[in-house]
Design an enzyme around this catalytic site. Sequence first.
Site, PDB file in Angstrom:
ATOM      1  N   GLU A   1       0.830  -1.202   0.000  1.00 26.61           N
ATOM      2  CA  GLU A   1       0.000   0.000   0.000  1.00 26.61           C
ATOM      3  C   GLU A   1       0.867   1.256   0.000  1.00 26.61           C
ATOM      4  OE1 GLU A   1      -2.362   2.668   3.191  1.00 26.61           O
ATOM      5  OE2 GLU A   1      -2.113   0.535   3.632  1.00 26.61           O
TER       6      GLU A   1
ATOM      7  N   ASP B   1       0.700   3.865  -3.229  1.00 26.36           N
ATOM      8  CA  ASP B   1       0.304   5.263  -3.084  1.00 26.36           C
ATOM      9  C   ASP B   1       1.239   6.170  -3.879  1.00 26.36           C
ATOM     10  OD1 ASP B   1      -1.117   7.513  -1.675  1.00 26.36           O
ATOM     11  OD2 ASP B   1       0.883   7.816  -0.870  1.00 26.36           O
TER      12      ASP B   1
ATOM     13  N   ASP C   1      -7.057   1.213   0.527  1.00 26.74           N
ATOM     14  CA  ASP C   1      -5.712   0.702   0.827  1.00 26.74           C
ATOM     15  C   ASP C   1      -5.375  -0.492  -0.064  1.00 26.74           C
ATOM     16  OD1 ASP C   1      -5.498   2.598   2.808  1.00 26.74           O
ATOM     17  OD2 ASP C   1      -5.856   1.206   4.470  1.00 26.74           O
TER      18      ASP C   1
ATOM     19  N   GLU D   1      -4.487   0.483  -3.658  1.00 24.08           N
ATOM     20  CA  GLU D   1      -3.109   0.964  -3.760  1.00 24.08           C
ATOM     21  C   GLU D   1      -2.125  -0.203  -3.723  1.00 24.08           C
ATOM     22  OE1 GLU D   1      -3.713   5.361  -1.670  1.00 24.08           O
ATOM     23  OE2 GLU D   1      -2.982   3.673  -0.481  1.00 24.08           O
TER      24      GLU D   1
END
Length: 227
Positions: free
Chosen positions: A45, A49, A118, A121
Amino acid sequence: MKLSAELKAFEARLGHEFQRPELLVRAVTHGSMTTVNREDNQRLEFLGDRVLGLVMAEALLDDDGDAAEGQLAPRYNALVRKEACADVAKEIDLGAVLKLGRSEMLSGGRRKQALLGDAMEAVIAAVYRDAGFEAAKALVLRLWGSRIKTVEADARDPKTALQEWAQARGFAPPDYVEQARSGPDHAPQFTIEARLDNGEAERATAGSKRQAEQLAAKALLTRLQKL
């Protein structure tokens, strides 16, 4: 590693066949399922991102060569925020393949916005690790699709938009009042009322105060704009 039938079907929805399927398994594994032999998706995650951010920053520059930084920043924020990631996750039914602990399953974890965002990502990072940046970029641009072209309408968050609406009409800034809290400590639900000093108000319920405030502001602004 051989993927389950559910994960193979998800691969098809995602549009990427993994050469290292263990990356996909890790990307859909929530922390509530962590064991000695099973890694969760938090590290992916973190990486996803950043990959998403770079893809979106570049896409926005390419889409509008004349936009100033002040115009690009809110568009960027709208495209990479957790709500946008969760919306994309829902479109490809990512929730159906999440590996969750019992408590998260019982509390509706497959539908939680933060958890879905989450995981989305993490999936982006898994593709990046599996096939490189260009593959991850192509995936993001395909899944986000027309959002990049239409982001201007969503660039301001609802709370900001509602405050600007109120100030333009001489009202005080909106108040956000917690009306109720329910659910267990690990999965609370907040009901927030957005209200103006002219008596107009709307309520919304979500898994965080911030999200409930945004939803209440959006509902109130939508109604006011129809009056």
